[in-house]
Enzyme design. Structure first.
Site, PDB file in Angstrom:
ATOM      1  NE  ARG A   1      -8.126   0.701   5.138  1.00 15.33           N
ATOM      2  CZ  ARG A   1      -7.748   1.966   5.176  1.00 15.33           C
ATOM      3  NH1 ARG A   1      -8.121   2.752   6.171  1.00 15.33           N
ATOM      4  NH2 ARG A   1      -7.011   2.477   4.214  1.00 15.33           N
TER       5      ARG A   1
ATOM      6  NE  ARG B   1      -4.223   6.723  -7.524  1.00 17.29           N
ATOM      7  CZ  ARG B   1      -4.093   6.329  -6.269  1.00 17.29           C
ATOM      8  NH1 ARG B   1      -3.871   7.202  -5.321  1.00 17.29           N
ATOM      9  NH2 ARG B   1      -4.194   5.050  -5.969  1.00 17.29           N
TER      10      ARG B   1
ATOM     11  N   GLY C   1       0.105   5.335  -4.417  1.00 16.19           N
ATOM     12  CA  GLY C   1      -0.484   6.617  -4.830  1.00 16.19           C
ATOM     13  C   GLY C   1       0.153   7.761  -4.053  1.00 16.19           C
TER      14      GLY C   1
ATOM     15  CB  SER D   1      -8.728  -5.862  -3.827  1.00 16.97           C
ATOM     16  OG  SER D   1      -9.235  -4.575  -4.105  1.00 16.97           O
TER      17      SER D   1
ATOM     18  CG  ASP E   1      -2.059   0.961   1.120  1.00 19.01           C
ATOM     19  OD1 ASP E   1      -2.323   1.467   0.012  1.00 19.01           O
ATOM     20  OD2 ASP E   1      -2.702   1.244   2.152  1.00 19.01           O
TER      21      ASP E   1
ATOM     22  CG  HIS F   1       0.166   1.622  -9.290  1.00 17.53           C
ATOM     23  ND1 HIS F   1      -0.089   1.333  -7.967  1.00 17.53           N
ATOM     24  CD2 HIS F   1      -0.935   2.259  -9.756  1.00 17.53           C
ATOM     25  CE1 HIS F   1      -1.300   1.799  -7.648  1.00 17.53           C
ATOM     26  NE2 HIS F   1      -1.837   2.361  -8.714  1.00 17.53           N
TER      27      HIS F   1
ATOM     28  CG  LEU G   1       8.901 -17.845  -2.544  1.00 14.30           C
ATOM     29  CD1 LEU G   1       8.677 -17.782  -1.036  1.00 14.30           C
ATOM     30  CD2 LEU G   1       9.381 -16.488  -3.060  1.00 14.30           C
TER      31      LEU G   1
HETATM   32  C1  FPP Z   1      -1.881   0.096  -3.345  1.00 13.17           C
HETATM   33  O1  FPP Z   1      -1.457   1.455  -3.424  1.00 13.17           O
HETATM   34  C2  FPP Z   1      -1.298  -0.710  -4.392  1.00 13.17           C
HETATM   35  C3  FPP Z   1      -2.008  -1.369  -5.362  1.00 13.17           C
HETATM   36  C4  FPP Z   1      -3.478  -1.305  -5.433  1.00 13.17           C
HETATM   37  C5  FPP Z   1      -1.366  -2.136  -6.431  1.00 13.17           C
HETATM   38  C6  FPP Z   1      -0.053  -2.790  -6.145  1.00 13.17           C
HETATM   39  C7  FPP Z   1       0.564  -3.175  -7.439  1.00 13.17           C
HETATM   40  C8  FPP Z   1       1.869  -3.121  -7.778  1.00 13.17           C
HETATM   41  C9  FPP Z   1       2.950  -2.785  -6.832  1.00 13.17           C
HETATM   42  C10 FPP Z   1       2.318  -3.409  -9.169  1.00 13.17           C
HETATM   43  C11 FPP Z   1       2.031  -4.771  -9.758  1.00 13.17           C
HETATM   44  C12 FPP Z   1       2.255  -5.923  -8.877  1.00 13.17           C
HETATM   45  C13 FPP Z   1       3.002  -7.045  -9.132  1.00 13.17           C
HETATM   46  C14 FPP Z   1       2.924  -8.164  -8.148  1.00 13.17           C
HETATM   47  C15 FPP Z   1       3.889  -7.210 -10.278  1.00 13.17           C
HETATM   48  P1  FPP Z   1      -2.528   2.627  -3.548  1.00 13.17           P
HETATM   49  O2  FPP Z   1      -2.653   2.989  -4.964  1.00 13.17           O
HETATM   50  O3  FPP Z   1      -3.809   2.224  -2.896  1.00 13.17           O
HETATM   51  O4  FPP Z   1      -1.807   3.754  -2.714  1.00 13.17           O
HETATM   52  P2  FPP Z   1      -2.482   4.931  -1.877  1.00 13.17           P
HETATM   53  O5  FPP Z   1      -3.224   4.284  -0.735  1.00 13.17           O
HETATM   54  O6  FPP Z   1      -1.303   5.731  -1.424  1.00 13.17           O
HETATM   55  O7  FPP Z   1      -3.384   5.681  -2.798  1.00 13.17           O
END
Ligand code: FPP
Length: 264
Positions: free
Chosen positions: A207, A50, A40, A82, A37, A54, A148
């Site tokens: 959470r 944002r 963003g 999700s 998390d 990622h 793994l």
């Molecule tokens: C949450 O940050 C992150 C995600 C919803 C996506 C995570 C995905 C990656 C790191 C890239 C792809 C993954 C793999 C396994 C190759 P957020 O956007 O909710 O952040 P914020 O809470 O600061 O807005």
């Protein structure tokens, strides 16, 4: 347990090597699950779109996967997307799917080299066909590996998983009296895998966000303020060290207290 393998990959005398040397080899968690998390916020802090958060988060994924494999963890599960994430703007969803495909293409050889077995957990329905194809190919090419087990939770929801297990039980016409916790565990997406011992969440949020709801019943929870794109080997080692200080009781009492009770 391969602490030596991990140490061999870390510069001698570095802070990471000092952390790795503190790990108790006989108390390494079998399964680590991570809610990645803060992507963003990482981007917003840098006045970037944002999606750049990622993109930057991919390097954290690489480092965590390789460190976990070297350390000899049994299972690593990363929460990548999700069921609720479909509510995000279509452009952001599309970038996430592209990044996932790119990650698989660029890292498959590394996964193979480390003997990692790649696996997707979540609902297939709704995922773009080209993403599914690549996921299935990565699963097939790593299926025989014994290192793994690397799960990516994609289009995943903990409640959906429990709902799907109930549907599977009904479809298999299982007798109600035969459905105990062990039987139910065989119907989950993670059937056959140990439940997470350690659940890590980055970015400071307290959470569980519908992640592995059944499986985390007794997981130790570790929350760090570090945003996912900044999460490195050092942070994983710190989380494991914190885990090794925990007293896991599974609803029982601490051994010292139990001893006292027996003596009195
Ligand atoms: C949450 O940050 C992150 C995600 C919803 C996506 C995570 C995905 C990656 C790191 C890239 C792809 C993954 C793999 C396994 C190759 P957020 O956007 O909710 O952040 P914020 O809470 O600061 O807005």
């Amino acid at each position: 347990m391969s602490l030596e393998r991990l140490l061999a990959s870390i510069p001698e005398g570095s802070d990471d090597a000092a952390l790795a040397r503190q790990i108790q080899p006989d108390r390494v968690p079998q399964h680590v699950a991570i809610i990645m998390d803060g992507n963003g916020r990482w981007a917003e802090q840098r006045r970037l779109p944002r999606v750049e958060g990622h993109r930057a988060g991919i390097q954290s994924v690489r480092e965590v996967v390789e460190t976990s494999a070297r350390l000899g963890l049994g299972v690593l599960t990363l929460y990548a997307f999700s069921i609720e994430n479909w509510k995000r703007p279509a452009a952001e969803v599309s970038v996430l799917m592209t990044l996932l495909r790119r990650y698989l293409r660029s890292e498959l050889d590394t996964l193979i080299e480390h003997g990692i077995r790649f696996n997707v957990i979540g609902r297939e329905g709704g995922l773009p066909a080209e993403v599914l194809d690549e996921l299935r190919e990565a699963e097939a090419r790593t299926a025989g590996h014994r290192g793994l087990q690397f799960n990516i939770a994609l289009n995943y929801g903990g409640r959906a998983e429990i709902g799907d297990a109930v549907k599977a039980a009904l479809e298999a016409r299982l007798a109600p009296e035969s459905i105990d916790e062990e039987q139910f565990s065989r119907l989950r997406y993670t059937a056959g895998q140990p439940d997470p011992d350690l659940l890590i969440r980055t970015s400071g949020e307290m959470r569980v966000s519908n992640f592995l709801l059944w499986q985390i019943a007794y997981a130790e929870i570790y929350v760090t303020g570090t945003l996912w794109p900044d999460f490195r080997r050092r942070h994983l080692l710190e989380a494991i060290l914190a885990y090794q200080q925990r007293d896991r009781r599974y609803g029982g009492i601490a051994p010292a207290v139990a001893g006292t009770t027996l003596c009195t």
